[in-house]
Design a protein around this motif. Structure first.
Motif, mmCIF file in Angstrom:
data_model
loop_
_atom_site.group_PDB
_atom_site.id
_atom_site.type_symbol
_atom_site.label_atom_id
_atom_site.label_comp_id
_atom_site.label_asym_id
_atom_site.label_seq_id
_atom_site.Cartn_x
_atom_site.Cartn_y
_atom_site.Cartn_z
ATOM 1 N N LYS A 114 167.636 98.356 0.726
ATOM 2 C CA LYS A 114 169.605 97.406 1.070
ATOM 3 C C LYS A 114 170.429 97.671 1.870
ATOM 4 C CE LYS A 114 167.983 95.982 -3.504
ATOM 5 N NZ LYS A 114 167.187 94.678 -3.078
ATOM 6 N N ASP A 129 168.100 93.012 3.168
ATOM 7 C CA ASP A 129 167.958 93.782 2.159
ATOM 8 C C ASP A 129 166.521 93.772 2.034
ATOM 9 O OD1 ASP A 129 170.491 94.826 2.301
ATOM 10 O OD2 ASP A 129 170.755 93.728 0.196
ATOM 11 N N SER A 133 164.723 97.721 -4.940
ATOM 12 C CA SER A 133 165.391 98.945 -4.752
ATOM 13 C C SER A 133 164.679 100.303 -4.548
ATOM 14 C CB SER A 133 166.574 98.589 -5.529
ATOM 15 O OG SER A 133 166.106 98.979 -6.731
#
Lengths: 337, 249
Positions: A114, A129, A133
């Motif tokens: 990110k 990004d 994640s």
């Protein structure tokens, strides 16, 4: 009828992709450009013809021979001549680069995924990004670390910044292996200068693991295939793929991804003798490493509407500290010409 | 080209211990001992003529001299003792065997305690490897033929018979890059696994205190983690000079 997947490459990426696809019932074929230096890849501990032989390594045993498959590297600076030969020569064998790696297995940090959100934009750089994640990937890190066998001491990792940016919920499946004397000496020196050296987790057996023996510290590690399978790397997921019914074809070089519009339809490939073949598929996985995958995509004319294929690449960071260059003082001759 | 591959530095005491182990000729594989005996009588040549053989022996002995080539090398075997010429002849003739003698097999030689030497067998080449090695060896063969001719020409007759200082001067001219090629191959011969024909009786490894391949025995964790004291090596005059050059660089 099962849907068919073609996986280009049998290394870290391809083996895992093939494992997942075959596990889910896909008719999966793995196409590997290099030769197979292992027997019985469905065994927990395959036998190999790799050896602690420096000359064999220098003779490109597990890499593309620069005479047969020369690479060209062009520096984008006016007046420089292209370099031809063994440029960033990659291994091409069944198992890919994890066959010869020294198996350091750090995790990416949250900020790696990110960058735009967490670090913000930067001048003259394209910062974006990732669509996933660290939290999304963490369970998969754990699964792979268990599958290939990672040794290390999580409690010895610095709580900040390492664990703060890449939290771990479990200890690793094996304790850390012995610290090498010279490394410990360097670590001591670094600590005395205020640094915080720590042992990086690595996918090498510090104890017998999953039917494979403990590492015997032979010294021929980075660059060499393990003779006793104390490092297994991609061969572990590859084994799972094969046991689930995937087919592995060695010395099979994909030359083109065939496609209709934005949909891949199969591949063209050549066998070891150079004969051309075609194979169709519902899914093609490009897992031939960062450079070769991009090369194949571009050679195939795959659509690239955002003009990003082959850009923003960073490949195999390898900091190598060294003293003076011996090359300048080591000459074959004993007198001045 | 080497690429991020170094053998791990070893614990000095175990290194010396293992080196001493190698000192026992009885531990050498029988085939290797037989080969060494045959070599002393003059090896069967694959490629070189007798004349070429002699030039390569004498030229490599100037590049990596042993005790009989230079008194200051007493106790330090060189290319002559390592049978560099046998290595080079085997290299140039590697494709005359089936499988080609390019890649020694594995995983183990018998030096790490196993009964059989897997490295005595060779790995069949893939078509791409064959293609490359045919061209590579063809090129080197041409370089050896013309390089040997050049050495003789610069010696105004026979390189083998001129004085050592003349030999050194001729080699220093590196005619057509031949000295450089020869040096590279002589170094490979000194320090490669002996299955390729050089490093006879492991003289190259023994001289530098390198235990060579040790699998599947390897090393115990305490041998990895502990030091056995300072390096016992006392640099001689030549080494001092090199160290000085390196520090100055």
């Amino acid at each position: 009828m099962a849907r068919r997947a073609l996986v280009v490459g049998s290394g870290a990426g391809g083996s895992v992709a093939a494992m997942v696809l075959a596990d889910r019932g896909w008719d999966t074929i793995i196409l590997e450009k290099g030769p197979n230096y292992f027997s019985d890849l469905t065994a927990k501990r395959p036998r190999t013809i790799f050896s602690d032989d420096e000359l064999k390594h220098d003779r490109h045993f597990s890499r593309a021979d620069p005479l047969a498959e020369p690479r060209v590297f062009v520096t984008p600076v006016k007046g420089t001549t292209p370099q031809v030969g063994a440029v960033q020569s990659l291994p091409q064998v069944v198992g890919g680069a994890t066959v010869h790696w020294d198996a350091k297995t750090p995790r990416f940090w949250d900020i790696d995924f990110k960058k735009l959100t967490m670090l913000g934009p930067a001048d003259n750089a394209s910062v974006i990004d990732w669509p996933v994640s660290y939290g999304d990937l963490a369970p998969f890190y754990e699964e792979i670390e268990t599958l290939i066998g990672v040794a290390g001491d999580v409690s010895a990792l610095p709580s900040s910044p390492t664990l703060a940016h890449a939290p771990r919920t479990k200890s690793l499946p094996m304790p850390a292996g012995p610290g090498m004397y010279s490394s410990m000496l360097v670590a001591e020196g670094a600590a005395s200068l205020g640094y915080h050296p720590f042992l990086v987790p690595m996918a090498i057996n510090s104890v017998p693991y999953d039917g494979r023996p403990v590492c015997t510290n032979c010294g021929f590690c980075s660059g060499y295939g393990c003779t006793i399978m104390a490092k297994i790397g991609a061969l572990a997921p590859l084994r799972r793929a094969l046991l689930a019914g995937a087919e592995l074809r060695e010395q099979t070089q994909v030359t083109t991804i065939t496609h209709q519009g934005s949909r891949a339809t199969g591949v063209r490939w050549v066998d070891a003798a150079g004969n051309p073949h075609r194979e169709s598929a519902d899914l093609v996985v490009l897992a031939a490493s960062a450079i070769e995958s991009v090369r194949l995509a571009q050679l195939s004319g795959l659509p690239d509407p955002h003009d990003v294929v082959g850009r923003f690449m960073m490949f195999h960071w390898l900091p190598t500290p060294r003293g003076s260059s011996w090359v300048s003082v080591c000459t074959p001759t004993r007198v001045a010409p | 080209m080497s690429y991020c591959s170094q053998a791990m530095p070893m614990d000095r005491r175990s290194l010396l211990k293992r080196t001493a182990l190698f000192g026992a000729a009885t531990l050498l594989p029988a085939a290797l001992r037989a080969e060494a005996v045959a070599a002393a009588a003059g090896p069967a040549l694959r490629i070189f003529t007798k004349g070429e053989y002699d030039v390569v022996v004498e030229a490599t002995a100037r590049l990596i001299p042993g005790p009989s080539d230079d008194p200051s090398e007493a106790g330090h075997p060189g290319a002559r003792e390592a049978m560099a010429v046998r290595y080079i002849d085997g290299l140039l003739g590697a494709l005359r065997s089936d499988p080609a003698r390019v890649y020694a097999s594995g995983p183990f030689s018998s030096r790490g305690g196993t009964k059989t030497d897997d490295m005595e067998r060779f790995v069949p080449l893939t078509p791409a490897q064959t293609w490359a090695w045919e061209r590579r060896l063809e090129g080197w063969r041409r370089s050896y033929v013309s390089g040997i001719v050049s050495l003789d020409r610069l010696a105004h007759g026979s390189f083998v018979v001129v004085s050592t200082s003349t030999k050194d001067k001729i080699l220093a001219r590196d005619p057509e890059g031949f000295t450089t090629l020869l040096f590279g191959h002589a170094i490979e011969a000194m320090y490669s696994v002996p299955e390729y024909g050089g490093n006879a009786d492991l003289v190259g490894w023994r001289d530098i205190g390198f235990p060579g391949d040790t699998q599947p025995m390897g090393y115990a964790p305490n041998e990895v983690s502990s030091s056995s004291g300072p390096d016992p090596y006392v640099p001689d005059e030549v080494a001092q000079k090199v160290i000085g050059l390196v520090s100055a660089a």
